[in-house]
Design a protein around this motif. Structure first.
Motif, PDB file in Angstrom:
ATOM      1  N   ILE A   1      -0.333   1.435  27.843  1.00 49.28           N
ATOM      2  CA  ILE A   1       0.650   2.155  27.030  1.00 49.28           C
ATOM      3  C   ILE A   1       1.923   1.321  26.891  1.00 49.28           C
ATOM      4  O   ILE A   1       2.474   0.844  27.881  1.00 49.28           O
ATOM      5  N   ALA A   2       2.402   1.181  25.645  1.00 47.86           N
ATOM      6  CA  ALA A   2       3.622   0.410  25.382  1.00 47.86           C
ATOM      7  C   ALA A   2       4.864   1.290  25.473  1.00 47.86           C
ATOM      8  O   ALA A   2       5.871   0.913  26.060  1.00 47.86           O
ATOM      9  N   SER A   3       4.808   2.493  24.851  1.00 51.41           N
ATOM     10  CA  SER A   3       5.978   3.367  24.846  1.00 51.41           C
ATOM     11  C   SER A   3       5.556   4.823  24.694  1.00 51.41           C
ATOM     12  O   SER A   3       4.465   5.128  24.203  1.00 51.41           O
ATOM     13  N   ILE A   4       6.462   5.710  25.100  1.00 52.49           N
ATOM     14  CA  ILE A   4       6.223   7.154  25.075  1.00 52.49           C
ATOM     15  C   ILE A   4       7.465   7.850  24.552  1.00 52.49           C
ATOM     16  O   ILE A   4       8.583   7.536  24.968  1.00 52.49           O
ATOM     17  N   GLY A   5       7.264   8.801  23.638  1.00 50.39           N
ATOM     18  CA  GLY A   5       8.360   9.609  23.120  1.00 50.39           C
ATOM     19  C   GLY A   5       8.014  11.083  23.206  1.00 50.39           C
ATOM     20  O   GLY A   5       6.847  11.458  23.323  1.00 50.39           O
ATOM     21  N   TYR A   6       9.055  11.914  23.143  1.00 46.28           N
ATOM     22  CA  TYR A   6       8.827  13.365  23.242  1.00 46.28           C
ATOM     23  C   TYR A   6       9.900  14.108  22.471  1.00 46.28           C
ATOM     24  O   TYR A   6      11.082  13.794  22.575  1.00 46.28           O
ATOM     25  N   ASP A   7       9.461  15.084  21.685  1.00 46.91           N
ATOM     26  CA  ASP A   7      10.363  15.999  20.978  1.00 46.91           C
ATOM     27  C   ASP A   7      10.244  17.351  21.663  1.00 46.91           C
ATOM     28  O   ASP A   7       9.230  18.041  21.522  1.00 46.91           O
ATOM     29  N   SER A   8      11.273  17.713  22.439  1.00 50.77           N
ATOM     30  CA  SER A   8      11.203  18.938  23.243  1.00 50.77           C
ATOM     31  C   SER A   8      11.231  20.205  22.399  1.00 50.77           C
ATOM     32  O   SER A   8      10.666  21.219  22.799  1.00 50.77           O
ATOM     33  N   GLN A   9      11.879  20.179  21.248  1.00 50.17           N
ATOM     34  CA  GLN A   9      11.924  21.362  20.391  1.00 50.17           C
ATOM     35  C   GLN A   9      10.567  21.650  19.766  1.00 50.17           C
ATOM     36  O   GLN A   9      10.147  22.796  19.668  1.00 50.17           O
ATOM     37  N   LYS A  10       9.874  20.598  19.339  1.00 52.29           N
ATOM     38  CA  LYS A  10       8.563  20.764  18.701  1.00 52.29           C
ATOM     39  C   LYS A  10       7.407  20.613  19.684  1.00 52.29           C
ATOM     40  O   LYS A  10       6.260  20.856  19.330  1.00 52.29           O
ATOM     41  N   GLN A  11       7.713  20.194  20.899  1.00 52.37           N
ATOM     42  CA  GLN A  11       6.718  19.931  21.949  1.00 52.37           C
ATOM     43  C   GLN A  11       5.653  18.944  21.474  1.00 52.37           C
ATOM     44  O   GLN A  11       4.453  19.147  21.634  1.00 52.37           O
ATOM     45  N   ILE A  12       6.133  17.837  20.886  1.00 52.32           N
ATOM     46  CA  ILE A  12       5.244  16.775  20.422  1.00 52.32           C
ATOM     47  C   ILE A  12       5.452  15.545  21.300  1.00 52.32           C
ATOM     48  O   ILE A  12       6.571  15.077  21.475  1.00 52.32           O
ATOM     49  N   LEU A  13       4.354  15.062  21.837  1.00 52.10           N
ATOM     50  CA  LEU A  13       4.341  13.844  22.639  1.00 52.10           C
ATOM     51  C   LEU A  13       3.787  12.724  21.774  1.00 52.10           C
ATOM     52  O   LEU A  13       2.765  12.897  21.106  1.00 52.10           O
ATOM     53  N   GLU A  14       4.447  11.581  21.768  1.00 48.25           N
ATOM     54  CA  GLU A  14       3.982  10.444  20.975  1.00 48.25           C
ATOM     55  C   GLU A  14       3.764   9.261  21.907  1.00 48.25           C
ATOM     56  O   GLU A  14       4.643   8.921  22.698  1.00 48.25           O
ATOM     57  N   VAL A  15       2.581   8.663  21.812  1.00 50.30           N
ATOM     58  CA  VAL A  15       2.217   7.556  22.692  1.00 50.30           C
ATOM     59  C   VAL A  15       1.811   6.348  21.853  1.00 50.30           C
ATOM     60  O   VAL A  15       0.939   6.450  20.991  1.00 50.30           O
ATOM     61  N   GLU A  16       2.467   5.228  22.109  1.00 49.99           N
ATOM     62  CA  GLU A  16       2.124   3.959  21.461  1.00 49.99           C
ATOM     63  C   GLU A  16       1.371   3.097  22.468  1.00 49.99           C
ATOM     64  O   GLU A  16       1.841   2.877  23.582  1.00 49.99           O
ATOM     65  N   PHE A  17       0.204   2.628  22.058  1.00 47.89           N
ATOM     66  CA  PHE A  17      -0.620   1.793  22.923  1.00 47.89           C
ATOM     67  C   PHE A  17      -0.376   0.319  22.619  1.00 47.89           C
ATOM     68  O   PHE A  17       0.039  -0.036  21.517  1.00 47.89           O
ATOM     69  N   HIS A  18      -0.649  -0.540  23.584  1.00 45.06           N
ATOM     70  CA  HIS A  18      -0.418  -1.972  23.414  1.00 45.06           C
ATOM     71  C   HIS A  18      -1.200  -2.553  22.242  1.00 45.06           C
ATOM     72  O   HIS A  18      -0.730  -3.484  21.598  1.00 45.06           O
ATOM     73  N   GLN A  19      -2.376  -2.018  21.942  1.00 43.93           N
ATOM     74  CA  GLN A  19      -3.155  -2.571  20.836  1.00 43.93           C
ATOM     75  C   GLN A  19      -2.594  -2.167  19.479  1.00 43.93           C
ATOM     76  O   GLN A  19      -3.081  -2.614  18.449  1.00 43.93           O
TER      77      GLN A  19
END
Length: 71
Positions: free
Chosen positions: A11-29
């Protein structure tokens, strides 16, 4: 969504929107996935996990959170 870089072999990076409860994950590839209806406690667990990849697999992917591939 702003993502934070993490130390992970997969995993390269991780983001989160607490209001919408959306998790976003960027992978190295280069792919990016969004996971929906993820509680903040699960995001916090992911960010504090010793292995981000193992936590993602066990508590998010295998838990069956709805997701879409963004990129």
């Amino acid at each position: 969504m702003n993502r934070r870089n993490v130390q992970s072999s997969n995993i390269a990076s991780i983001g989160y929107d607490s209001q919408k409860q959306i998790l976003e994950v960027e992978f190295h590839q280069g792919s990016i996935y969004r996971y929906y209806d993820v509680p903040e406690i699960v995001y916090n667990g992911l960010m504090s996990a010793t292995s981000h990849g193992q936590y993602l697999n066990l508590y998010i992917i295998k838990a069956g959170y709805r997701n879409t591939k963004v990129l």
